[in-house]
Design a protein around this motif. Sequence first.
Motif, PDB file in Angstrom:
ATOM      1  N   THR A  73       0.834  -1.199   0.000  1.00 28.28           N
ATOM      2  CA  THR A  73       0.000   0.000   0.000  1.00 28.28           C
ATOM      3  C   THR A  73       0.874   1.256   0.000  1.00 28.28           C
ATOM      4  N   LYS A  74       1.922   1.253   0.826  1.00 30.79           N
ATOM      5  CA  LYS A  74       2.851   2.393   0.867  1.00 30.79           C
ATOM      6  C   LYS A  74       3.601   2.524  -0.462  1.00 30.79           C
ATOM      7  N   ALA A  77       1.308   4.035  -3.120  1.00 32.13           N
ATOM      8  CA  ALA A  77       1.147   5.481  -2.918  1.00 32.13           C
ATOM      9  C   ALA A  77       2.410   6.240  -3.339  1.00 32.13           C
ATOM     10  N   SER A  78       3.578   5.687  -3.030  1.00 34.28           N
ATOM     11  CA  SER A  78       4.829   6.388  -3.349  1.00 34.28           C
ATOM     12  C   SER A  78       5.101   6.414  -4.852  1.00 34.28           C
ATOM     13  N   LYS A  89       2.881   0.915 -10.194  1.00 37.97           N
ATOM     14  CA  LYS A  89       1.797   1.263  -9.268  1.00 37.97           C
ATOM     15  C   LYS A  89       0.637   0.265  -9.420  1.00 37.97           C
TER      16      LYS A  89
END
Length: 172
Positions: A73-74, A77-78, A89
């Motif tokens: 998830t991180k 987002a990054s 992504k």
Amino acid sequence: MSKKTIVVMAMALVSYGAFAQHDHGNHDDQKGMGQKMEPMFKDKDLGIAYGHYIHLKEALVASQMNEVRKAATKLEASLVSVDSGQEAKAEAANVVSAATLDGQRKAFASLSNEMSTLVKGGELSMGEIYLEYCPMANENTGAYWLSSEKEIKNPYFGDKMLKCGSVKETIN
């Protein structure tokens, strides 16, 4: 101050200087003894994404499904901030949505291919990244992953086959 104090302090400084030089001279040897130099990218956003990718890989090595989901998830987002990061992504989103650890590992194979493309296209300002490969991953079709260390820690099998794989390329 007495002469004796000055002499002792001078000797201490000389000894420290000699130790510092000795320590500096063996820096490369110590990398192999547990200290590793983390890769750094000229593109800060790519470096952040790579850090999340490594956290994700380590969670897979440890077979921690919830931690895998958090890290993915991180990472997802990054990757919004990374040039050409849209495919990676989308693959990170597949890891997040996978219902099983095996599903996460399968999605990680595609994610690793995309991350490899981004990393090879990016510029490292420090360190090395290793492209590693396990021929038995993905139902014996094989799969790659990125690592900051040469030592093989297989994210596709965890502790079942932790050392299965080899370094195929060094990116620097």
